[in-house]
Structure formats: C-alpha cells, structure tokens
Design a protein around this motif. Sequence first.
Motif, PDB file in Angstrom:
ATOM      1  N   GLU A   1       8.267  -6.641  -9.079  1.00 62.23           N
ATOM      2  CA  GLU A   1       9.002  -6.830  -8.217  1.00 62.23           C
ATOM      3  C   GLU A   1       7.945  -6.808  -6.395  1.00 62.23           C
ATOM      4  N   LEU A   2       7.385  -5.390  -6.771  1.00 58.39           N
ATOM      5  CA  LEU A   2       6.652  -4.923  -5.487  1.00 58.39           C
ATOM      6  C   LEU A   2       5.237  -4.320  -6.373  1.00 58.39           C
ATOM      7  N   THR A   3       3.945  -5.049  -6.183  1.00 60.87           N
ATOM      8  CA  THR A   3       3.137  -4.567  -7.023  1.00 60.87           C
ATOM      9  C   THR A   3       2.026  -3.497  -5.815  1.00 60.87           C
ATOM     10  N   PRO A   4       2.071  -2.330  -6.855  1.00 55.11           N
ATOM     11  CA  PRO A   4       1.275  -1.366  -5.796  1.00 55.11           C
ATOM     12  C   PRO A   4       0.581  -0.995  -5.544  1.00 55.11           C
ATOM     13  N   VAL A   5      -0.198  -1.097  -3.832  1.00 55.91           N
ATOM     14  CA  VAL A   5      -2.025  -0.277  -4.153  1.00 55.91           C
ATOM     15  C   VAL A   5      -1.811   0.819  -4.008  1.00 55.91           C
ATOM     16  N   ARG A   6      -2.699   1.556  -4.212  1.00 59.78           N
ATOM     17  CA  ARG A   6      -2.219   3.515  -4.096  1.00 59.78           C
ATOM     18  C   ARG A   6      -3.935   3.438  -3.064  1.00 59.78           C
ATOM     19  N   VAL A   7      -3.317   3.795  -2.543  1.00 55.39           N
ATOM     20  CA  VAL A   7      -4.552   4.887  -1.673  1.00 55.39           C
ATOM     21  C   VAL A   7      -4.591   6.021  -0.557  1.00 55.39           C
ATOM     22  N   SER A   8      -5.605   6.555  -1.497  1.00 53.01           N
ATOM     23  CA  SER A   8      -6.048   8.465  -1.213  1.00 53.01           C
ATOM     24  C   SER A   8      -5.770   9.185   0.102  1.00 53.01           C
ATOM     25  N   ARG A   9      -6.022   8.235   0.846  1.00 54.28           N
ATOM     26  CA  ARG A   9      -5.637   8.697   1.964  1.00 54.28           C
ATOM     27  C   ARG A   9      -4.568   8.155   2.938  1.00 54.28           C
TER      28      ARG A   9
ATOM     29  N   LEU B   1      -6.244  -5.254   6.693  1.00 54.15           N
ATOM     30  CA  LEU B   1      -7.993  -5.974   6.351  1.00 54.15           C
ATOM     31  C   LEU B   1      -7.264  -6.666   4.996  1.00 54.15           C
ATOM     32  N   SER B   2      -6.712  -6.756   5.047  1.00 52.46           N
ATOM     33  CA  SER B   2      -5.732  -7.780   4.125  1.00 52.46           C
ATOM     34  C   SER B   2      -5.607  -7.239   2.534  1.00 52.46           C
ATOM     35  N   ARG B   3      -5.359  -5.667   2.092  1.00 50.58           N
ATOM     36  CA  ARG B   3      -6.426  -5.787   0.319  1.00 50.58           C
ATOM     37  C   ARG B   3      -4.384  -5.469   0.159  1.00 50.58           C
ATOM     38  N   CYS B   4      -3.612  -5.489   1.361  1.00 57.23           N
ATOM     39  CA  CYS B   4      -1.673  -5.158   0.374  1.00 57.23           C
ATOM     40  C   CYS B   4      -0.920  -6.314   1.569  1.00 57.23           C
ATOM     41  N   ASP B   5      -0.467  -6.439   1.536  1.00 65.39           N
ATOM     42  CA  ASP B   5       0.554  -7.397   2.130  1.00 65.39           C
ATOM     43  C   ASP B   5       1.485  -6.127   3.416  1.00 65.39           C
ATOM     44  N   LEU B   6       1.988  -5.585   1.809  1.00 64.72           N
ATOM     45  CA  LEU B   6       2.815  -4.659   3.234  1.00 64.72           C
ATOM     46  C   LEU B   6       2.369  -2.850   3.420  1.00 64.72           C
TER      47      LEU B   6
ATOM     48  N   CYS C   1       0.861  -1.521  -0.300  1.00 67.38           N
ATOM     49  CA  CYS C   1      -0.068  -0.129  -0.030  1.00 67.38           C
ATOM     50  C   CYS C   1       0.892   0.868   0.141  1.00 67.38           C
ATOM     51  N   LEU C   2       1.023   2.363  -1.163  1.00 71.03           N
ATOM     52  CA  LEU C   2       1.173   3.187  -1.121  1.00 71.03           C
ATOM     53  C   LEU C   2       0.768   4.206  -0.977  1.00 71.03           C
ATOM     54  N   ARG C   3       1.084   5.760  -0.867  1.00 70.59           N
ATOM     55  CA  ARG C   3       0.134   7.085  -1.295  1.00 70.59           C
ATOM     56  C   ARG C   3       0.066   7.489  -2.711  1.00 70.59           C
ATOM     57  N   GLU C   4      -1.648   7.834  -2.487  1.00 58.86           N
ATOM     58  CA  GLU C   4      -1.727   8.386  -4.244  1.00 58.86           C
ATOM     59  C   GLU C   4      -1.082   9.598  -4.372  1.00 58.86           C
ATOM     60  N   ASN C   5      -0.680   9.762  -5.678  1.00 58.52           N
ATOM     61  CA  ASN C   5       0.133  10.924  -5.773  1.00 58.52           C
ATOM     62  C   ASN C   5       1.358  11.099  -5.294  1.00 58.52           C
ATOM     63  N   TYR C   6       2.345  10.258  -5.095  1.00 55.72           N
ATOM     64  CA  TYR C   6       3.553  10.279  -4.151  1.00 55.72           C
ATOM     65  C   TYR C   6       4.650  10.080  -5.020  1.00 55.72           C
ATOM     66  N   SER C   7       5.318  10.316  -4.982  1.00 58.97           N
ATOM     67  CA  SER C   7       7.123   9.740  -6.048  1.00 58.97           C
ATOM     68  C   SER C   7       7.935   8.340  -4.751  1.00 58.97           C
ATOM     69  N   TYR C   8       8.031   7.650  -5.457  1.00 54.39           N
ATOM     70  CA  TYR C   8       8.969   7.049  -4.299  1.00 54.39           C
ATOM     71  C   TYR C   8      10.536   6.683  -4.857  1.00 54.39           C
ATOM     72  N   PRO C   9      10.756   7.272  -5.121  1.00 56.64           N
ATOM     73  CA  PRO C   9      12.124   7.169  -5.945  1.00 56.64           C
ATOM     74  C   PRO C   9      13.168   5.711  -5.992  1.00 56.64           C
ATOM     75  N   GLU C  10      13.592   5.402  -4.316  1.00 52.79           N
ATOM     76  CA  GLU C  10      14.192   4.424  -3.771  1.00 52.79           C
ATOM     77  C   GLU C  10      12.911   3.269  -4.109  1.00 52.79           C
ATOM     78  N   LEU C  11      12.203   2.862  -4.397  1.00 51.78           N
ATOM     79  CA  LEU C  11      11.277   1.706  -4.967  1.00 51.78           C
ATOM     80  C   LEU C  11      10.550   1.414  -6.557  1.00 51.78           C
ATOM     81  N   GLU C  12      11.140   2.569  -7.783  1.00 49.50           N
ATOM     82  CA  GLU C  12      11.392   2.637  -8.986  1.00 49.50           C
ATOM     83  C   GLU C  12      11.473   1.513  -9.244  1.00 49.50           C
TER      84      GLU C  12
END
Length: 257
Positions: free
Chosen positions: A158-166, A176-181, A140-151
């Motif tokens: 190798e990672l599947t992002p689940v973008r979260v608005s808040r 809720l197990s909507r994401c593993d991490l 789970c990552l924030r929507e509209n955020y950049s994560y250069p270290e994860l690019e």
Amino acid sequence: MLFRNLALSLFLSCLIIQEANAASEHQDLVVAVIFAEGLPFYGFDEKTQQTSGLFNDILLKLAQSLQMDLQFAPTARNKIEQDIISAKADVGFLAPKWLNAPESMVFSDPVLTYQHAFYGLVAPQKNVSLGSQVKGKTVCLRENYSYPELEDWLEKGELTPVRVSRETRLFDMLQLSRCDLVYTNTLRAQWTISSHDFDKAVYQLGTLDAIDKIPLAFSQSWLSRMPDINAAIADMRRSGELKQIIDKNMALKYVRR
C-alpha cells in the motif's frame, strides 16, 4: 629483604601505570553517529574540523558534567548498535524499538521527543483520513532504517518505498518528484523546510500519532553511571538549557558546502 622491597616497588609501579592507563582510556565520551546524519542533529565542517548540531551541544554538556571530553565516531546507520555493544563507542541516540538487541544496552531518560510524519507537495485534504491520502503512493525513506509503524502498509504494497542513503536528500527527492511523499521525524522536517528555499511548497499531511522519546543508549558497562547521566539530563531540562539548545539548532540556516 632488598629483593622483596624491589619486587614490591615494581608491583606498585605497574599498578599505578595500569590505573593511569585505565583512566586515560575512559577520558573520552565516544559518540557513535551516522556519518551522513546532517543538521539539525549532527554536522561536521571539514574546513574548520568543528562539529555542530543537537547531538554535539547536548552531549558536550553531558560530557562536561561527567568530567569527560567529547569525541564523535561517525559510522554507518546499521553499525551504530554493534559499535556500542563492542565498545568502539560509548553512546548513541537510539530508541530501543530500532535495535536488534536492546537488552544489550542501558538507556537514559528521554532526551529528545518528536513524531514521524508524512510530507508531500499537495496540501492535506480536509475530512479525508491520512491513510486515504498516502496509500498507493511512493514514499522516500532512509536506507537501513526500520519503520515498525509502516510495516503493515509496506508489506501489503500500500506504500512503495524509495530508499535514500542520506537524510538530507529526502526532501530533494520530493522536490524532484522522485517520490510522492517523505516520511521523517518532525524535528528534521521542521528544520529542513524552514532553512531551505524550496521551489515547491511542502506540506505536512499528518502523523500516525505515535510519539518517539529518544534516549541515549549505552553499553551495559555504563549501568553504574546511569544515575549521574539521568541527573545531568534532568538538570538540563529543569534549567531550560535543553530547550535553548533545541531552539538554537532549529534556527540554524542550511549552508551548501
């Protein structure tokens, strides 16, 4: 002669009015902040109309040192940079690496320091690398955020992002197990884990070792005032006031509204 004196009086009156207007236009320190930021960084109580959090307390002290009033301008995460450049706001908590045009801004000395870390519902494994523990999982990552270290990991799948608005929803999604991490900053995570009564224990799996030093980002028009701003930040740090502000806000309990 009378006409000349009258014209001079009118000119001086207009000049005084212009100077007064200019002063009034700059009496507020306007802070661009994400409207859904949430504690411990920024909170707004609609009932009391009161602001709270780290951003509020730190910038309130800075505004006082600059003899200005504090005003927040909530906006979307992807609009903060442009709001400051276009003078809709004066300042935001922004690291240069997050921005599209960092050269358009001037930055204070660092105000907040933290790391970003992975969090999950399974305890970290001893003698197993962080990469081995997180690769192949959803995060789970924030929507509209950049994560250069994860690019690199994200681009390779190798990672599947689940973008979260808040930001406040990151750990809810994990529960809720909507994401593993969850991957977020350690200040946010520490406050969220300690102030919530989660059903499932949350563990920090590790960091990528990078340290984020977060300054205040101003438009170029503030360049001449940076010595005063940095002096105020240094004074807060030297007096222990900055640590007191951080400790106070990290101890706040979450209240569901």
